[in-house]
Structure formats: structure tokens, C-alpha cells
Design a protein around this motif. Structure first.
Motif, PDB file in Angstrom:
ATOM      1  N   TYR A  36       0.841  -1.206   0.000  1.00 33.35           N
ATOM      2  CA  TYR A  36       0.000   0.000   0.000  1.00 33.35           C
ATOM      3  C   TYR A  36       0.871   1.250   0.000  1.00 33.35           C
ATOM      4  CZ  TYR A  36      -3.682   3.204   1.479  1.00 33.35           C
ATOM      5  OH  TYR A  36      -4.564   4.242   1.546  1.00 33.35           O
ATOM      6  N   GLN A  71       2.024   6.529  -6.999  1.00 33.48           N
ATOM      7  CA  GLN A  71       0.978   7.448  -7.477  1.00 33.48           C
ATOM      8  C   GLN A  71       1.406   8.893  -7.295  1.00 33.48           C
ATOM      9  OE1 GLN A  71      -2.511   6.123  -5.327  1.00 33.48           O
ATOM     10  NE2 GLN A  71      -2.119   4.061  -6.072  1.00 33.48           N
ATOM     11  N   ALA A  72       2.050   9.202  -6.143  1.00 33.02           N
ATOM     12  CA  ALA A  72       2.499  10.570  -5.898  1.00 33.02           C
ATOM     13  C   ALA A  72       3.550  10.964  -6.927  1.00 33.02           C
ATOM     14  CB  ALA A  72       3.065  10.682  -4.483  1.00 33.02           C
ATOM     15  N   ARG A 117       1.931  11.797 -10.202  1.00 40.08           N
ATOM     16  CA  ARG A 117       1.286  13.118 -10.180  1.00 40.08           C
ATOM     17  C   ARG A 117       2.311  14.230 -10.324  1.00 40.08           C
ATOM     18  NH1 ARG A 117      -2.051  10.950  -6.475  1.00 40.08           N
ATOM     19  NH2 ARG A 117      -0.922  11.732  -4.678  1.00 40.08           N
ATOM     20  N   ARG A 139      -6.551   7.592 -13.524  1.00 40.74           N
ATOM     21  CA  ARG A 139      -7.084   8.636 -12.660  1.00 40.74           C
ATOM     22  C   ARG A 139      -8.098   9.544 -13.342  1.00 40.74           C
ATOM     23  NH1 ARG A 139      -4.393  12.373 -10.601  1.00 40.74           N
ATOM     24  NH2 ARG A 139      -6.074  12.741  -9.114  1.00 40.74           N
ATOM     25  N   ARG A 140      -7.951   9.814 -14.636  1.00 41.15           N
ATOM     26  CA  ARG A 140      -8.905  10.745 -15.254  1.00 41.15           C
ATOM     27  C   ARG A 140      -9.600  10.082 -16.425  1.00 41.15           C
ATOM     28  NH1 ARG A 140      -4.840  15.698 -14.770  1.00 41.15           N
ATOM     29  NH2 ARG A 140      -4.913  15.751 -12.515  1.00 41.15           N
ATOM     30  N   MET A 171      -0.090  12.963  -1.660  1.00 40.80           N
ATOM     31  CA  MET A 171      -1.087  13.517  -0.710  1.00 40.80           C
ATOM     32  C   MET A 171      -2.482  13.459  -1.322  1.00 40.80           C
ATOM     33  SD  MET A 171       0.773  14.337   1.820  1.00 40.80           S
ATOM     34  CE  MET A 171       2.176  13.331   1.435  1.00 40.80           C
ATOM     35  N   ARG A 201      -8.680  17.182  -4.962  1.00 42.74           N
ATOM     36  CA  ARG A 201      -8.334  16.308  -6.086  1.00 42.74           C
ATOM     37  C   ARG A 201      -9.592  15.703  -6.689  1.00 42.74           C
ATOM     38  NH1 ARG A 201      -5.087  11.837  -4.218  1.00 42.74           N
ATOM     39  NH2 ARG A 201      -5.879  10.483  -5.836  1.00 42.74           N
ATOM     40  N   PRO A 202      -9.727  15.726  -7.990  1.00 41.05           N
ATOM     41  CA  PRO A 202     -10.937  15.168  -8.599  1.00 41.05           C
ATOM     42  C   PRO A 202     -10.952  13.649  -8.452  1.00 41.05           C
ATOM     43  CG  PRO A 202      -9.330  15.696 -10.285  1.00 41.05           C
ATOM     44  CD  PRO A 202      -8.755  16.192  -8.991  1.00 41.05           C
ATOM     45  N   ARG A 256      -8.324   5.306  -1.684  1.00 36.84           N
ATOM     46  CA  ARG A 256      -7.372   6.411  -1.690  1.00 36.84           C
ATOM     47  C   ARG A 256      -7.392   7.123  -3.037  1.00 36.84           C
ATOM     48  NH1 ARG A 256      -1.369   4.647  -0.375  1.00 36.84           N
ATOM     49  NH2 ARG A 256      -1.652   3.357  -2.219  1.00 36.84           N
ATOM     50  N   ARG A 257      -7.540   6.365  -4.114  1.00 31.41           N
ATOM     51  CA  ARG A 257      -7.573   6.978  -5.452  1.00 31.41           C
ATOM     52  C   ARG A 257      -8.965   7.415  -5.849  1.00 31.41           C
ATOM     53  NH1 ARG A 257      -3.823   2.622  -8.429  1.00 31.41           N
ATOM     54  NH2 ARG A 257      -5.776   2.152  -9.422  1.00 31.41           N
TER      55      ARG A 257
END
Lengths: 273, 155
Positions: free
Chosen positions: A251, A258-259, A262, A271-272, B1, B6-7, B81-82
Motif C-alpha cells: 500500500y 501514485q504521488a 502526479r 485517474r482521469r 497527498m 483532487r478530482p 485512496r484513489r
């Protein structure tokens, strides 16, 4: 005739047992002192690790000194769980090798320790499947050969078996949790597969002990059954704890990835829209 | 973070369903262990008619169930989390996991591997039928929920 595995109920523990307990408690004291020194120097060393080491040491000392309730086999199994599974996991969670490396100043001792930790032999010893075989394979030998009966008559064999159970438990926990700095960092797949295999072998051994006692012993059936169930379900608890360590590591690593994604402006695969 | 600004990401349907199914398998295994082994004491820990291969596969499956529930929780936490949980798919996954395990336990563990039976000293047939019918029912409910989740516009 079955004898109590530790020491006969009612008698005082022997000098060897007292010595072992004293050694364990001094190790705990040394750990706490080293951690306190680290904090004074300004290092971040979470208190939880002190608690893990203290709890692990206490479990070992209690297993050596206390006479557990129940029949001889059940009492033996309780000790086996404490010495071979619970205490090793707690001790490994405290990252003792990391603490030792940080405490030792630059010099010969530190260089030698690093040479051992980074040696090829150490890298293979913590290969998770090998560590699993050394740990659970040792248990199969203990319970499926006359070795357990021999420990009742020869104090040296008894001490050697307990030392092996502890050492193999430490090695397996070290290999699966991979918290201390070792040269070879085996991945999650190796470590979780080894955990699955070790857990299965432990469960099968426990089920067979329910019906067939270790050769050369004559434990009463009820005692044997209680001990075997204790081994089965106690093993489950420690396996879940080990799996939780792996899950938390995964985890945290996924969060870091992921950070990173970004920060580099990539939206990260899902994510989008 | 994980900032509140955040969308939300696009929901991940298959992963939501898989994570929930892993948890469902673990929950049903725990119910089996707690209710039928411990509380009712209908199932036997080991009834001595088990072949060696049955014991081996039981050991593997039992450990795999434990690891499945931990892995499912980690996967689900990552989705949260996501902000990528597909809720309807997750609900379907839980039902599929519960039913899948129950049916597997009833057919493979009880009948093929003969690890232990539902109950001892009684006529087994109604017990086996009820056991497997419960599994089938849960599995069917999971399939219906999965189909409806696929059609729902939100996901």
C-alpha cells in the motif's frame, strides 16, 4: 512416557533456562538503550519499534520461564508458537539490524557486520522459499521423526531444537518482511508465495498431528488434539500478521508511485476519464 | 497527498469487483470456521477419512483464504485512496465471493476432497442440499448484481 517439554511442573527452572532468559532480557535492555541514544542524537526511531522488541523479548522470556497450563503437548505447542512464530515476528518488526548498524560507529565491527549482511550466503539464506523450507521443514523433522522424543531425554538436543526453532523463525520473518537492509531484496511475489507455502505446510502438519502423534511419544489423545488445534489456529494468526506487513508495504509503495506519477504531470493510468 | 480538491478518478470496475470478491471469500471462510467449526461444532477439524491430497489442498486453500482477505482489504484501501471505487461492482463482488466460496466448500471440500462433512450422525442429503443451494443463491445474486452494475450509468 511424555515429559513436560520445558521443565516439569512444580520444579524451578534450570540454570540454562535462567541464562537464556537473562540473555533475552539483556538484549531488550540493549535495544532500548541504543534506541534512546539514537533519539537523543536526533534520529527518528518510532516508539512502536521499542514496543515490538520489548514484546518479542518478553514473549521469549515467558516461554522459557513460565509453565503453561494444559497437557504436556499443548504446553509444548504454546512454547513453539511463542518461540518460533510470535517472538520472531515482533523482533523483526523492531528492525534490530538497522538499529545495530546505526548505533555502531564507523569501524571494524560495523564493516564486518556489513560484510556478513551483504555476503552471498546471507543473500541466499533470506531467499524466501529457502527460509520457509528451513523453518517449516525443521518442524516436519521435529514432529515426524523421533527427534521430539529425543529432546525429552537429552538436554543438549532439547536446547539445540529450541535454538533452531527461534533462529529459523527469525530467518523466515526477516525474509518475508524484508525490513532490514540486506543485499538481495526479493520482491513481493517471492515473499507472498513463500508465505503461502509455509502456511500450507504448517496447516497440514497441524492437521496430521491431530490424528497421529510424533513418533516415540505417548501424549494422551485429548492433549494431542488441543495442541494440534492450537498450532493450526495460532499459525493462522501469525500468518495474517505477516500478510498484513506485506499488505502495508504494498500500500505504501503504491502510494509513493501514485504521488510520483502526479508530480511528473502524468495523470497516472486510471485517474482521469 | 490525497487533497480534498483532487478530482475523483474514473472508477475501476474490475478491480473493485475483484477486491470485494477476495474479501467476500475471506468473510465466508471465517463464517464457516467460526459458526460451523467452533460454535455449532458440526464440522470436524479432521475426520480421518481425508486422503493425503485432500489435506494438502486444504492446507493451501486455508492459507490462501487468509491471504485473500488481507490482499482484498489492501486493494480496496488503495481504490478508496484513489477515489476509484465502483460501488455497485464492489457489492456484486462481495456476493460473488461469498457464494463462490460457499459452493466451492460444499462441492470440492466436502464432496470431492472429503475434508469433513456438514454434520455427523444425521442424514447428510438435506444438509448438503441446503449448503450448496445457499451458495448457488448467493452466487446468482452476485451475477444479477454484476449485470445491473454494468448497466448502471454512474459506473
Amino acid at each position: 512416557m511424555p515429559l513436560a517439554h520445558g521443565h516439569p511442573a512444580g520444579s524451578a527452572p534450570g540454570p540454562a533456562v535462567l541464562l537464556a532468559a537473562a540473555a533475552v532480557l539483556s538484549a531488550v535492555a540493549a535495544y532500548l538503550a541504543a534506541a534512546a541514544r539514537l533519539r537523543r542524537r536526533g534520529d527518528a526511531w518510532p516508539r512502536a519499534r521499542d514496543a515490538f522488541f520489548g514484546a518479542g523479548g518478553t514473549a521469549l522470556a515467558a516461554a522459557a520461564l513460565a509453565v503453561p497450563p494444559g497437557g504436556a503437548f499443548t504446553a509444548h505447542m504454546l512454547q513453539h508458537l511463542a518461540v518460533g512464530m510470535v517472538a520472531p515476528l515482533l523482533l523483526v518488526l523492531a528492525r534490530p539490524l538497522t538499529l545495530l548498524l546505526r548505533t555502531l560507529g564507523p569501524g571494524r565491527t560495523r564493516r564486518r557486520l556489513l560484510a556478513v549482511l551483504h555476503s552471498r550466503a546471507a543473500a541466499w539464506l533470506v531467499f524466501p522459499p529457502l527460509a520457509a523450507v528451513l523453518d517449516i521443514g525443521g518442524l516436519w523433522v521435529l514432529y515426524r521423526t523421533p527427534l521430539l522424543a529425543a529432546t525429552h531425554h537429552h538436554p543438549l538436543v532439547h536446547a539445540a531444537v529450541h535454538a533452531h526453532v527461534l533462529a529459523a523463525g527469525l530467518l523466515f520473518s526477516l525474509a518475508v518482511c524484508r525490513l532490514d537492509p540486506l543485499r538481495r531484496r526479493w520482491g513481493l511475489a517471492w515473499r507472498s508465495t513463500a508465505l503461502l507455502g509455509a502456511g500450507a505446510a504448517h496447516a497440514v502438519l497441524a492437521k496430521t498431528l491431530y490424528a497421529v502423534p510424533p513418533p516415540g511419544t505417548g501424549f494422551p489423545a485429548a492433549d494431542l488434539r488441543t495442541g494440534a488445534k492450537l498450532m493450526y489456529y495460532g499459525g493462522d494468526l501469525v500468518e495474517v500478521a505477516l500478510a498484513a506487513v506485506l499488505a502495508v508495504q504494498w500500500y505504501a509503495a503504491a502510494g509513493r508511485a501514485q504521488a510520483r506519477a502526479r508530480r511528473h504531470g502524468r495523470p497516472g493510468p486510471p485517474r482521469r476519464p | 497527498m490525497t487533497g480534498p480538491e483532487r478530482p475523483a478518478a474514473r472508477p475501476r470496475r474490475l478491480r473493485s469487483m475483484a477486491a470485494a470478491a477476495l474479501i467476500g471469500v475471506g468473510v465466508m471462510a471465517a463464517v464457516d470456521e467460526i459458526v460451523f467449526h467452533q460454535i455449532l461444532a458440526w464440522h470436524h477439524f479432521y475426520d480421518r477419512s481425508t486422503p493425503a491430497a485432500g489435506l494438502l489442498s486444504d492446507g493451501l486453500l486455508h492459507t490462501a483464504e487468509l491471504l485473500a482477505v488481507v490482499a482484498g482489504i489492501a486493494l480496496y484501501a488503495d481504490l478508496c485512496r484513489r477515489r476509484a471505487v465502483a460501488a455497485a461492482h464492489a457489492r456484486a463482488g462481495v456476493l460473488l465471493g461469498l457464494g463462490g466460496f460457499q459452493l466451492f466448500d460444499g462441492v470440492v471440500n466436502h464432496k470431492l476432497l472429503r475434508l469433513h462433512q456438514v454434520r455427523y450422525g444425521v442424514d447428510l442429503l438435506p444438509y448438503d442440499l441446503a449448503w450448496n443451494a445457499a451458495g448457488l443463491l448467493l452466487l446468482a445474486a452476485g451475477l444479477v448484481a454484476a449485470v445491473r452494475a454494468r448497466r448502471s450509468p454512474g459506473e
